[in-house]
Every structure is written in structure tokens, then in C-alpha cells.
Design an enzyme around this catalytic site. Structure first.
Site, PDB file in Angstrom:
ATOM      1  N   HIS A 259      -3.676  -0.642  -9.656  1.00 53.69           N
ATOM      2  CA  HIS A 259      -5.031  -0.436 -10.192  1.00 53.69           C
ATOM      3  C   HIS A 259      -5.892   0.330  -9.189  1.00 53.69           C
ATOM      4  O   HIS A 259      -7.080   0.037  -9.036  1.00 53.69           O
ATOM      5  CB  HIS A 259      -5.686  -1.778 -10.537  1.00 53.69           C
ATOM      6  CG  HIS A 259      -5.162  -2.392 -11.801  1.00 53.69           C
ATOM      7  ND1 HIS A 259      -5.527  -1.949 -13.046  1.00 53.69           N
ATOM      8  CD2 HIS A 259      -4.283  -3.409 -11.991  1.00 53.69           C
ATOM      9  CE1 HIS A 259      -4.891  -2.688 -13.967  1.00 53.69           C
ATOM     10  NE2 HIS A 259      -4.128  -3.555 -13.354  1.00 53.69           N
ATOM     11  N   ILE A 285      -1.694   0.298 -17.554  1.00 48.80           N
ATOM     12  CA  ILE A 285      -1.174   0.013 -16.214  1.00 48.80           C
ATOM     13  C   ILE A 285      -0.563   1.312 -15.714  1.00 48.80           C
ATOM     14  O   ILE A 285       0.249   1.917 -16.410  1.00 48.80           O
ATOM     15  CB  ILE A 285      -0.105  -1.100 -16.261  1.00 48.80           C
ATOM     16  CG1 ILE A 285      -0.700  -2.350 -16.915  1.00 48.80           C
ATOM     17  CG2 ILE A 285       0.419  -1.402 -14.869  1.00 48.80           C
ATOM     18  CD1 ILE A 285       0.323  -3.463 -17.136  1.00 48.80           C
ATOM     19  N   ASP A 322      -2.752  -7.644  -9.231  1.00 48.70           N
ATOM     20  CA  ASP A 322      -2.129  -7.757 -10.554  1.00 48.70           C
ATOM     21  C   ASP A 322      -1.463  -6.452 -10.979  1.00 48.70           C
ATOM     22  O   ASP A 322      -1.812  -5.376 -10.510  1.00 48.70           O
ATOM     23  CB  ASP A 322      -3.192  -8.145 -11.596  1.00 48.70           C
ATOM     24  CG  ASP A 322      -4.361  -7.169 -11.605  1.00 48.70           C
ATOM     25  OD1 ASP A 322      -4.759  -6.711 -10.518  1.00 48.70           O
ATOM     26  OD2 ASP A 322      -4.874  -6.851 -12.695  1.00 48.70           O
ATOM     27  N   GLU A 323      -0.529  -6.582 -11.886  1.00 48.00           N
ATOM     28  CA  GLU A 323       0.024  -5.469 -12.655  1.00 48.00           C
ATOM     29  C   GLU A 323       0.489  -4.282 -11.823  1.00 48.00           C
ATOM     30  O   GLU A 323       0.175  -3.139 -12.108  1.00 48.00           O
ATOM     31  CB  GLU A 323      -1.006  -5.015 -13.705  1.00 48.00           C
ATOM     32  CG  GLU A 323      -1.306  -6.128 -14.690  1.00 48.00           C
ATOM     33  CD  GLU A 323      -2.289  -5.734 -15.778  1.00 48.00           C
ATOM     34  OE1 GLU A 323      -2.053  -6.127 -16.922  1.00 48.00           O
ATOM     35  OE2 GLU A 323      -3.291  -5.059 -15.492  1.00 48.00           O
ATOM     36  N   ASN A 324       1.249  -4.598 -10.783  1.00 49.58           N
ATOM     37  CA  ASN A 324       1.878  -3.522 -10.040  1.00 49.58           C
ATOM     38  C   ASN A 324       3.342  -3.472 -10.461  1.00 49.58           C
ATOM     39  O   ASN A 324       4.115  -4.371 -10.141  1.00 49.58           O
ATOM     40  CB  ASN A 324       1.767  -3.794  -8.536  1.00 49.58           C
ATOM     41  CG  ASN A 324       2.727  -2.926  -7.739  1.00 49.58           C
ATOM     42  OD1 ASN A 324       3.018  -1.795  -8.127  1.00 49.58           O
ATOM     43  ND2 ASN A 324       3.227  -3.455  -6.641  1.00 49.58           N
TER      44      ASN A 324
END
Ligand code: ACM
Length: 689
Positions: A259, A285, A322-324
Site C-alpha cells: 500500500h 491491492i 496488510d495486503e502485501n
């Protein structure tokens, strides 16, 4: 009919009746939200008049003086009284005060601060004591919520209140990364948070779509990463102080390692692939990710965090996490070689390596690391606080492993879910199997205002009033869970928030006026009153939305959990259930459906005359179908006639069609009418009176 529904319905019918008959609910009902730990009604009333004064005894603080002044200001605003003393009296020899505030000490802006207060109102006056000035700030909101009126004027009911929060962390996340939310909007939301005793602003400041804070150490961050939409350091300092005056902590979030596209526009060397990078315009993402194998990034972050730490005194610091997906890591041979050399088996291990480094940098700055990342390695400092967003199990797992937790899961207000769903989301349900020690590690929760689909004009209506129900869940005891009671008080609090400048109610009319152009707007309002934006994840399922797309359409004006549609559904449930309320439900539904039916020609004129409204024409046509079917069904119920099965089948097919979203919005009453028609197929239908 479920118990809850019976209560909701009878509250609704009472309110409708009272509204018509007297214009005001009975004075004996308190409108406190969140409900205090203990409230005892005493005999009598304390009358408010222009001679009302507030005196501050005990520990003095700027927070207390400003807080008491704001309360006086809001009291004059609500009552129209010309108070002789518009500011609090600090002189101990001053004449007896209407309200006496005594704090033991100045509270600190840190987790686990004492926020309790004791309030006693008798016919002679108001006395409040608290361990800290923050406790007094909380109690002042209770005093304001107690203000009432009768034929003799304004008064406070005599009460004794002992109050303290169930959870020490009651937060609101505002995502200023995806859409920039200007400082004045942050300030008014801080006021609203204080009104319902919330105490943490979690400020999500960096995203793929924007780097929203000025950095003097690395100016290309905000200069190239924000489209010019960022908070200056002076603005940040002002907001942190403003929050502090209200007993609200401000925890910044700098989301890493993913992000993070906006960081790399100015500093591509921080990323795991060469770039160049541009500000991301879509939602989703994305691949750009910090390179955790390079020492330079830790030097960069050490300097950057130190600079930011001068702006954010809070002991907690959110690193995102988050969301890597690790795509850039997989594709970079040097990163792969680093992982082999250091025995890092996979991307989780590499992210943990990164987190451990960040934790050390933050620890040196006196900061406790908070993150979305649940997969913490055993060696991570036990100070780490995990914010849980994907199911509760991770929270239970983390507290068992000795980490403190926050619950965001179930409080995702961006998703457009019903208020009662969030209200029921108790971080520690009564049937929880956690030990007392583990329970104490659950600090509370946060409502999360992710901003893919909100901007300055609509953010208030996505946060409020639903977040007041979340505030109650986090402040009040777990036994406080009566949904009908919550909605009754929520309606009162919602209107009170307007005095603080919140636009969640007034912007609805404003946006519809703009959409209608020069056409009549009343019919459009009644139409949008019964539709709702789609569930957010469905809304952008194809990932086609871009950050500069308009937030001015019907779907944006439409409210989450719209009250008119909720009432309609309750009336349908009441009708189906039969019983003594059936006649009332039948009458009220008939009036509502006839009104909507009569609206149709002018609604269509408005829609046809304003191209921006064309996308909801199918919903308006669906509404016409719904009103026809609804009125037919009511007629059958009235005559106690059972419809033929072909009638039912055809109507159900039409109602299904009316449920198809258009313009990313849905017609809620089509669902309610489907319930009604389905109920008519039952052997015992139509219900007997
Ligand atoms: C998150 O919603 N990605 C924390």
C-alpha cells in the site's frame, strides 16, 4: 416474529403515534448513548436558566476550561438562553455554581487512562467528580445528553450516574489516503467522536493513492505523492491538539511495506523494483512494495519516523502491514538471494524480518507498534498490538500468544452494513472461552472508514450515526444490547451531532437538490429514502473505479441502513406476524405505498430531466412495480383472501427483478415485499386478525 423485531416494531409504532399526537417522546426516557455503567433516576429536576454557571474546582487544566466552555456554548445553542456567564468560573470564592466539576488530576493521552466519572444531579445543582479531566470531558457529554424540556422550560432530570468504559480503546479509523479528507472535516469528526465518548483517531495517512502529510526531511513524499492534497505539519499539530482537548488520542498509520506506491513516486529507490512510479488511480491491492533487504530504507524510515514522532505524541504507532502479496519480492533476484542467505523461507518470513526492524526503530522513539499483520513471529516484542480485520479467530489466537488486540473486523463501516450488525459485534461475546487474563488483552475496537467510496461530502454519512452504535458497543456493558432501544437513542444522538457541524443528515437533501437540477426534489427524496448503496466489495468487484471518479451520484447520496426502508421492513414483519399491531402495520404500509405510487410520474420527470439520474431509472421502474404488487398484496390481506399460486409466482419473479442493483444502488423495499408475498404462500396465510 423474533423478540427484537416485536420491540422494534412497537417502538416504531409508538414513535409514529407520539410524533403525530404530541410531537415529543415522554420526558422520563433518557437518551444516553453510550449507556453509562450505572444510572439511577432520582426525584425532581434541576432547572436550567440564564443564571446557570459552571465552576471548575480541583485540578485545573486547559482541557477542562475549554471543555466546559464548549458545553456552555452548546447549551446556549440548544436552548436559546442568554447565559450571563458564558465561560467557566475558576475562582474558588465564586458564588455557588449550577455545575461543579472536580477532577483529581490531568489525564494523559495514553491507552488505559482513567476515563471514569461520577455525576449527581439534584434539584439544587449538578456535581461531577472524576479521577482525571478526561473523565470530566466524558461526563460533560452525558450532562448534555440529559438536557430535556417541559412546559416550564429546560431542565436536567435528577440522576446519579457512575460511569466508566468497558474497553479502553474506542477508535475511529479515517482513511485520508484514498480520498483526501480536509482538516476541518477531521475536526468535526473528532467532535462527534467525543460526543459518544470515543477516544482514538486512527489516521491512515499514506496509501497507494496518496501520501497525505508534509515531510520536511523528504519533501518529495508529499510534493510528488499527493496531487497537492496533504496536511501541512501545522495542520497536523492543530488537529492533534484539538483531539487532545477532547481527550482523544491520535495514532498515525504509515502503511508499510505494501500500500506504498505514493512513497515511491518521489523515492523509487525505496521500492523492490526500479520504477518509475506514479500515483495509483485505481482501488485494489498493488505490487509496489518496500525493499526490506536494503539498509538504506531503514535509514530513511528512521529519519522519517523521527520527524513524524515530533508531530504525533501518542505512544502507539500503526505500521499497516496488510495486503502485501510479495510479487515484487518474488521477481527480484537480489531479494531472493537475501532470503536464502538469511534463512527466510518465504514472504511471510521476509515481512516479519521487516516488521522486527521497524519495531526496533519505533521502540527507540518510545512507540508501541500496532499493525494489521497477524502472523507475528514468536520473537516479536510482546508490546506489539495487533488490529484484527479478517475474522475474530486471529484475535483470540494473538491474545493467547500474549499480544494485545483490537477488533476492527465487524466494524468496517465502509462496507454499508446494517447498524445492528455492528452493534452486535462484541469483542468479547458472553460465550467467549477466553480467560480473564486473555480478555484483558483485548483493548477494544475501531470503526474503520476506508475511503474508496467516500469524499468530503459523504464521509460523515458513512460514519454517522452508525458509529455511535459502535461507540456504545465499546463503552457500555455487554448486557446493553437491546436493538430497539439503541435505534431510539441513535435517532436522538444523530440529530444532536448536527450541532457539531456534522453533515450526515443535511448533505442528503443538498446532494439530491443538485442531482434534481431544477426539478422537484420531494419525490426523489422519498425514492432515495428506500434505496441503499450496494455492499462495497460488490460495488467495485471488477476493480474499475478510479480515485477521481465522481462521488456525487444517487449511490453516494443514498444512506447506509436508510431509516425509511428499515421502518418499511419492520411494518412488513409486523403484518406477517399478525397480532394486535397488524392493523397499524396495514394502515401505515398502505399510506407509504400509495405515496410512493403517486410520486411516480413526477419522479420520472425529474429522472428524465437530469442525465446524472438516468442510471437509477431501472430502480424507479422497479419501485413502481413494487408499489403495485405491495398494494395488491395489502388488499388481499385486508380481505383475508389467499392468492393463487400463479399470482405469487409472477409477483415473486417481478420482485426479484426489482432487486437487481442499478447505478450501484439497490431497492430495499423489493426485499421486504418479497417476504410479504412469500408469506402469503404459506398454508396459514393470510394471517387472521
Ligand atoms: C485492511 O482492510 N486492508 C486492513
Amino acid at each position: 416474529m423474533r423478540n427484537n423485531t416485536v420491540k422494534l416494531l412497537s417502538t416504531l409504532l409508538t414513535l409514529m403515534f407520539v410524533h403525530l399526537a404530541a410531537g415529543q417522546p415522554p420526558a422520563s426516557q433518557l437518551n444516553l448513548m453510550p449507556v453509562p455503567e450505572k444510572v439511577e433516576l432520582l426525584a425532581g429536576k434541576y432547572r436550567l436558566d440564564a443564571g446557570f454557571t459552571v465552576r471548575i474546582a480541583g485540578a485545573q487544566s486547559g482541557r477542562l476550561v475549554k471543555g466546559a466552555s464548549r458545553i456552555l456554548d452548546r447549551l446556549t445553542g440548544r436552548t436559546g438562553l442568554f447565559l450571563a456567564n458564558p465561560t467557566p468560573l475558576l475562582d474558588a470564592s465564586a458564588p455557588a455554581a449550577g455545575m461543579l466539576l472536580t477532577a483529581g488530576r490531568q489525564g494523559e493521552l495514553a491507552p488505559l487512562q482513567d476515563e471514569s466519572y461520577d455525576l449527581v444531579i439534584t434539584p439544587d445543582g449538578i456535581k461531577m467528580t472524576a479521577e482525571t479531566d478526561i473523565g470530566i470531558i466524558r461526563g460533560l457529554e452525558t450532562v448534555l445528553q440529559l438536557l430535556d424540556a417541559d412546559e416550564n422550560g429546560y431542565f436536567f432530570p435528577a440522576v446519579r450516574v457512575h460511569d466508566k468504559p468497558r474497553f479502553p480503546w474506542r477508535g475511529l479509523l479515517i482513511d485520508a489516503g484514498r480520498h483526501f479528507i480536509p482538516a476541518d472535516i477531521i475536526r468535526r469528526n473528532l467532535d462527534a467522536m467525543a460526543a459518544v465518548k470515543m477516544n482514538v483517531l486512527h489516521w491512515h495517512l499514506t496509501e497507494d493513492q496518496g501520501f497525505r502529510i508534509e515531510s520536511k526531511a523528504f519533501p518529495k513524499l508529499h510534493q510528488l505523492g499527493s496531487d497537492g492534497l496533504y496536511y501541512t505539519q501545522a495542520e497536523i499539530a492543530g488537529i492533534v491538539a484539538y483531539a487532545g482537548d477532547r481527550g482523544i488520542r491520535v495514532m498515525p498509520e504509515f502503511d508499510l511495506p505494501g500500500h506504498a506506491t505514493s512513497w515511491f513516486v518521489g523515492y523509487p529507490e525505496l521500492a523492490s523494483a526500479p520504477g518509475p512510479y506514479t500515483i495509483e488511480r485505481k482501488w485494489g491491492i498493488f505490487d509496489p512494495t518496500f525493499d526490506p533487504t536494503r539498509e538504506e530504507i531503514y535509514q530513511f524510515l528512521t529519519t522519517f519516523f523521527a520527524e513524524m514522532a515530533t508531530l504525533f505524541p501518542d505512544p502507539c504507532w500503526h505500521i499497516g502491514g496488510d495486503e502485501n502479496k510479495g510479487h515484487q519480492w518474488d521477481a527480484n533476484p537480489e531479494i531472493q538471494a537475501f532470503m536464502r542467505k538469511n534463512g527466510l523461507a518465504d514472504n511471510h518470513a521476509l515481512q516479519n524480518h521487516f516488521n522486527m526492524r521497524l519495531e526496533k526503530i519505533l521502540d527507540k522513539l518510545g512507540k508501541t507498534m500496532v499493525g494489521w499483520y497477524t502472523d507475528a513471529p514468536p520473537e516479536l516484542n510482546k508490546k506489539y498490538i495487533i488490529e484484527v480485520w479478517k475474522g475474530r479467530e486471529a484475535m483470540y489466537d494473538m491474545v493467547r500468544r500474549g499480544y494485545r488486540s483490537l477488533l476492527a473486523y465487524g466494524f468496517y463501516i465502509d462496507l454499508i452494513q446494517p447498524t445492528e450488525y455492528h452493534y452486535a459485534n462484541d469483542p468479547i461475546p458472553v460465550d467467549s472461552v477466553l480467560t480473564e487474563r486473555e480478555k484483558a488483552m483485548i483493548l477494544g475496537g475501531e470503526a474503520t472508514m476506508w475511503a474508496e467510496f467516500v469524499g468530503p461530502e459523504t464521509i460523515d454519512s458513512r460514519i454517522w450515526p452508525r458509529t455511535a452504535a459502535i461507540a456504545e458497543r465499546l463503552w457500555s456493558q455487554s448486557e446493553v444490547k437491546d436493538v430497539a432501544e439503541m435505534f431510539r437513542r441513535l435517532a436522538v444522538v444523530s440529530v444532536q451531532l448536527e450541532e457539531l457541524g456534522l453533515t450526515h443528515i443535511k448533505n442528503f437533501d443538498m446532494m439530491l437538490r443538485r442531482l434534481a437540477k431544477r426539478h422537484p426534489v420531494d419525490e426523489l427524496k422519498r425514492f432515495v429514502d428506500v434505496i441503499e448503496p450496494m455492499y462495497t466489495y460488490s460495488r467495485d468487484r471488477p476493480h474499475v473505479f478510479k480515485s477521481h471518479y465522481p462521488l456525487t451520484r444517487v449511490v453516494d447520496a443514498a444512506l447506509p441502513d436508510p431509516p425509511a426502508a428499515r421502518e418499511f421492513d419492520l411494518l412488513v414483519e409486523g403484518l406477517i406476524a399478525g397480532g394486535k399491531e397488524q392493523e397499524e402495520c396495514l394502515k401505515s404500509l398502505t399510506i407509504r405505498l400509495e405515496t410512493l405510487q403517486a410520486d411516480y410520474p413526477r419522479l420520472m420527470e425529474t429522472i428524465n430531466g437530469s442525465p446524472v439520474l438516468w442510471e437509477v431509472r431501472p430502480l424507479a421502474e422497479g419501485l413502481a412495480v413494487c408499489t403495485t404488487i405491495g398494494l395488491e398484496a395489502l388488499e388481499l390481506v385486508k380481505k383475508q383472501q389467499k392468492p393463487a399460486s400463479a399470482w405469487i409466482e409472477i409477483r415473486l419473479a417481478l420482485l426479484k427483478k426489482a432487486q437487481v442493483p442499478s447505478g450501484e444502488a439497490e431497492l430495499l423495499i423489493a426485499h421486504s415485499l418479497e417476504k410479504l408475498v412469500k408469506s402469503m404462500a404459506r398454508p396459514d396465510s393470510p394471517p387472521r386478525k
